[in-house]
Design a protein around this motif. Structure first.
Motif, PDB file in Angstrom:
ATOM      1  N   ARG A 125       0.814  -1.205   0.000  1.00 20.72           N
ATOM      2  CA  ARG A 125       0.000   0.000   0.000  1.00 20.72           C
ATOM      3  C   ARG A 125       0.849   1.256   0.000  1.00 20.72           C
ATOM      4  O   ARG A 125       0.498   2.272  -0.567  1.00 20.72           O
ATOM      5  CB  ARG A 125      -0.908  -0.025   1.229  1.00 20.72           C
ATOM      6  CG  ARG A 125      -2.109   0.851   1.051  1.00 20.72           C
ATOM      7  CD  ARG A 125      -3.086   0.646   2.173  1.00 20.72           C
ATOM      8  NE  ARG A 125      -2.827   1.587   3.236  1.00 20.72           N
ATOM      9  CZ  ARG A 125      -3.194   1.378   4.492  1.00 20.72           C
ATOM     10  NH1 ARG A 125      -3.793   0.266   4.840  1.00 20.72           N
ATOM     11  NH2 ARG A 125      -2.943   2.288   5.407  1.00 20.72           N
ATOM     12  N   ARG A 156      -1.912  -2.470  14.475  1.00 16.78           N
ATOM     13  CA  ARG A 156      -3.197  -1.779  14.620  1.00 16.78           C
ATOM     14  C   ARG A 156      -3.290  -1.091  15.987  1.00 16.78           C
ATOM     15  O   ARG A 156      -4.124  -1.448  16.834  1.00 16.78           O
ATOM     16  CB  ARG A 156      -4.353  -2.757  14.463  1.00 16.78           C
ATOM     17  CG  ARG A 156      -4.350  -3.413  13.089  1.00 16.78           C
ATOM     18  CD  ARG A 156      -5.393  -4.507  13.022  1.00 16.78           C
ATOM     19  NE  ARG A 156      -5.164  -5.331  11.835  1.00 16.78           N
ATOM     20  CZ  ARG A 156      -5.697  -5.073  10.658  1.00 16.78           C
ATOM     21  NH1 ARG A 156      -6.478  -4.042  10.491  1.00 16.78           N
ATOM     22  NH2 ARG A 156      -5.432  -5.857   9.632  1.00 16.78           N
ATOM     23  N   GLU A 183      -1.447  10.503   4.952  1.00 20.27           N
ATOM     24  CA  GLU A 183      -2.348   9.472   4.455  1.00 20.27           C
ATOM     25  C   GLU A 183      -2.965   8.685   5.620  1.00 20.27           C
ATOM     26  O   GLU A 183      -4.169   8.423   5.651  1.00 20.27           O
ATOM     27  CB  GLU A 183      -1.556   8.533   3.558  1.00 20.27           C
ATOM     28  CG  GLU A 183      -2.329   7.950   2.392  1.00 20.27           C
ATOM     29  CD  GLU A 183      -1.394   7.203   1.455  1.00 20.27           C
ATOM     30  OE1 GLU A 183      -1.671   6.032   1.182  1.00 20.27           O
ATOM     31  OE2 GLU A 183      -0.368   7.788   1.036  1.00 20.27           O
ATOM     32  N   LEU A 184      -2.099   8.312   6.579  1.00 20.75           N
ATOM     33  CA  LEU A 184      -2.589   7.582   7.744  1.00 20.75           C
ATOM     34  C   LEU A 184      -3.624   8.407   8.491  1.00 20.75           C
ATOM     35  O   LEU A 184      -4.657   7.896   8.922  1.00 20.75           O
ATOM     36  CB  LEU A 184      -1.425   7.235   8.681  1.00 20.75           C
ATOM     37  CG  LEU A 184      -0.481   6.136   8.210  1.00 20.75           C
ATOM     38  CD1 LEU A 184       0.755   6.082   9.100  1.00 20.75           C
ATOM     39  CD2 LEU A 184      -1.186   4.784   8.210  1.00 20.75           C
ATOM     40  N   ARG A 185      -3.340   9.665   8.610  1.00 20.18           N
ATOM     41  CA  ARG A 185      -4.240  10.557   9.325  1.00 20.18           C
ATOM     42  C   ARG A 185      -5.595  10.610   8.629  1.00 20.18           C
ATOM     43  O   ARG A 185      -6.643  10.519   9.268  1.00 20.18           O
ATOM     44  CB  ARG A 185      -3.632  11.958   9.374  1.00 20.18           C
ATOM     45  CG  ARG A 185      -4.530  12.988  10.011  1.00 20.18           C
ATOM     46  CD  ARG A 185      -3.953  14.368   9.822  1.00 20.18           C
ATOM     47  NE  ARG A 185      -4.929  15.267   9.237  1.00 20.18           N
ATOM     48  CZ  ARG A 185      -5.834  15.924   9.952  1.00 20.18           C
ATOM     49  NH1 ARG A 185      -5.844  15.794  11.261  1.00 20.18           N
ATOM     50  NH2 ARG A 185      -6.693  16.699   9.370  1.00 20.18           N
ATOM     51  N   SER A 186      -5.566  10.712   7.317  1.00 17.00           N
ATOM     52  CA  SER A 186      -6.847  10.825   6.616  1.00 17.00           C
ATOM     53  C   SER A 186      -7.617   9.507   6.643  1.00 17.00           C
ATOM     54  O   SER A 186      -8.825   9.487   6.412  1.00 17.00           O
ATOM     55  CB  SER A 186      -6.641  11.311   5.179  1.00 17.00           C
ATOM     56  OG  SER A 186      -5.830  10.394   4.487  1.00 17.00           O
ATOM     57  N   GLU A 187      -6.905   8.411   6.923  1.00 13.68           N
ATOM     58  CA  GLU A 187      -7.618   7.139   7.089  1.00 13.68           C
ATOM     59  C   GLU A 187      -8.172   6.963   8.488  1.00 13.68           C
ATOM     60  O   GLU A 187      -8.732   5.915   8.813  1.00 13.68           O
ATOM     61  CB  GLU A 187      -6.672   5.965   6.794  1.00 13.68           C
ATOM     62  CG  GLU A 187      -6.394   5.796   5.324  1.00 13.68           C
ATOM     63  CD  GLU A 187      -5.248   4.839   5.099  1.00 13.68           C
ATOM     64  OE1 GLU A 187      -4.861   4.141   6.060  1.00 13.68           O
ATOM     65  OE2 GLU A 187      -4.741   4.810   3.975  1.00 13.68           O
ATOM     66  N   GLY A 188      -7.922   7.938   9.344  1.00 15.03           N
ATOM     67  CA  GLY A 188      -8.513   7.889  10.669  1.00 15.03           C
ATOM     68  C   GLY A 188      -7.568   7.445  11.770  1.00 15.03           C
ATOM     69  O   GLY A 188      -7.974   7.295  12.919  1.00 15.03           O
TER      70      GLY A 188
END
Ligand SMILES: Nc1ncnc2c1ncn2[C@@H]1O[C@H](COP(=O)(O)OP(=O)(O)O)[C@@H](O)[C@H]1O
Ligand SMILES: [Mg+2]
Lengths: 245, 258
Positions: A125, A156, A183-188
């Protein structure tokens, strides 16, 4: 994420790095610490990571106090959070892939096959699949740091702590690492981040803490803290770091 | 460019290597020939042949003794190498005393004291076992230092990372520290094995029938003085040369890895 600090105090010998720090935050997704070097940002982050024990006070996350009582309870706590250090601390004897799978298998009890799959999905990814079988010595600084971040998120975690994740990098690699964090941030993914990248701090933070002089000098949403109305120490610091930006 | 520079001192030139090697060998041979000719000594090679079984048996004992001592000394090395950092103070001080005591005294003194005092008091009569124990105790102290140094060479940041990932201290040693220490100290350990083999020759002072003792026996029985030492030199070299080559190989492999 709810974060509460109550009278948090940390001393090193005669030096009081954090002096009765209190804070109460409801529902932050990304919290960013900024402030002068030696101000105590790393210390505060390490306390939240369960790597350091406070001399006094409490840290309460999502209504659960961190139990600093024993190394065993702390270890259980650390298993639930991800930590990324300034200098990508990959294990040099393991490949990128093994760096990610080792904690999954040995600490979290994954079957080796499943750990491998999970790790490969992550590497894929973030466009690191080609690096999977390389040792850290064969990777660029940016790749190493991105793999260190993959290792931290593979478990996780409830939230991810990052201590100046780009400041040991050559400037050319800074953006790939910041992109990944964004990117991680926008995935929550919930983040607590120390950084000197003010542009990124402004863009990625829900809430900022300005840490120095033994405590939190100023705090607020980025548009407030970066605005003209802030504390004089904050604007002096910002003038300095933003001078050449 | 880089590799070109690297190869400059005859790196790939086989002929130059061969000539240099032969030259040095001839030089050494010349020196020895000159030395012996001045002595006017007549070698009685046939006596060596008569004593060949004695030599072979001694050689075997030296090999076996070194092997057992090596295994035991590795255990001691790990035990007291880690002990020097232990938080359990009696263990730490025991480790420190052991290492300093052994490294600070000559092997010959240790052999004599162990044999005449300790083994005697403990009723240990098997000389082979005594020899193994002495060499293991001796080499163990040096290996302890090698291991301590190896463990210290793994940076604090890696322990910290392991801690942050939820590894227990035992897991940290097992999966992070030891694998790295092992590759780092392998060359030194190989060197230690070579020393162990050579140093075991001192055991002949307490009449353990190892390789050097075979030479001493022959000298005592036949009044020969020098020829017995030639097979010794050759025999020890046959063991230590491959080890020293291995050491270099390991060193090179390790330096590429980092
Ligand atoms: N383990 C330690 N022992 C002694 N002093 C320390 C230790 N860690 C940090 N400090 C001191 O605490 C202060 C705050 O350090 P730190 O939290 O690393 O600041 P920052 O991350 O904001 O630069 C500094 O003066 C530093 O020298
Ligand atoms: Mg810091």
């Amino acid at each position: 994420m709810k974060l509460e600090l109550r009278n948090l105090t940390k001393t090193y010998g005669p030096l009081t790095v954090l002096d009765r720090v209190s804070l109460s935050l409801e529902e932050v997704h990304s919290l960013v610490f900024i402030g002068p070097s030696g101000g105590g940002k790393t210390t505060l982050l390490r306390l939240i990571a369960g790597l350091e024990t406070p001399d006094d006070g409490e840290i309460i996350i999502n209504d659960h106090p961190v139990e600093f009582g024993s190394e065993e309870t702390l270890r259980e706590y650390r298993k639930r959070i991800g930590m990324v250090f300034q200098a990508y601390n990959l294990f040099p004897h393991l490949t990128a892939l093994e760096n990610i799978t080792l904690p999954l298998v040995k600490v979290h009890g994954y079957a080796p096959e499943r750990a491998r799959e999970e790790a490969l999905i992550l590497l894929e990814r973030f466009h690191l699949a080609d690096q999977a079988v390389k040792k850290p010595a064969q990777l660029s600084g940016g790749q190493k740091q991105r793999i260190a971040i993959c290792r931290a998120v593979a478990i996780r975690p409830e939230f991810l702590l990052l201590d100046e994740p780009t400041s040991a990098l050559d400037p050319e690699y800074t953006s790939e690492v910041l992109d990944l964090i964004g990117e991680l941030r926008s995935e929550g993914m919930r983040l607590i981040l120390v950084t000197h990248e003010m542009g990124f701090a402004r863009q990625a933070a829900d809430y900022l803490l300005f840490v120095g002089d033994g405590g939190i000098i100023s705090q607020g949403r980025p548009e407030i803290l970066f605005g003209k109305t802030g504390d004089e120490r904050v604007s002096r610091f910002l003038n300095k770091v933003l001078k050449y930006n | 460019m880089n590799s070109y520079l690297h190869d400059l001192p005859g790196g790939t030139n086989r002929k130059a290597h061969l000539i240099s090697g032969v030259f040095v060998a001839l030089l050494l041979a010349g020196v020895f020939w000159f030395g012996f000719s001045r002595l006017g000594y007549r070698f009685a090679w046939s006596t060596i042949y008569e004593y060949r079984l004695n030599f072979l048996r001694g050689y075997g004992i030296t090999l076996l003794l070194s092997l057992f001592a090596l295994i035991l000394s590795l255990l001691l090395g790990v035990l007291f190498g880690l002990g020097q950092k232990s938080r359990f103070l009696p263990y730490r001080y025991f480790s420190l005393f052991y290492v300093e005591l052994i490294r600070g005294t000559p092997l010959l003194v240790q052999i004599l004291i162990f044999f005449y005092v300790i083994a005697n008091a403990a009723g240990l009569n098997n000389r082979f076992v005594v020899g193994v124990l002495i060499m293991a105790l001796f080499a163990g102290a040096y290996i302890a230092e090698i291991i301590r140094g190896g463990v210290e060479s793994i940076g604090e940041s890696q322990r910290e990372t392991a801690r942050s990932l939820g590894f227990s201290p035992v897991q940290t040693y097992r999966y992070v520290i030891f694998p790295q220490v092992l590759t780092r100290i392998l060359p030194s350990l190989a060197g230690q094995l070579a020393s162990l083999i050579k140093d075991s020759s001192l055991l002949s002072v307490i009449a353990i029938k190892e390789f050097t003792m075979a030479a001493r026996e022959m000298n005592a029985n036949t009044f020969s003085t020098l020829e017995a030492y030639v097979p010794l030199a050759v025999g020890y070299l046959l063991l230590t040369l491959p080890i020293s080559r291995l050491t270099r190989l390991l060193e090179r492999k390790f330096s590429y890895e980092t």
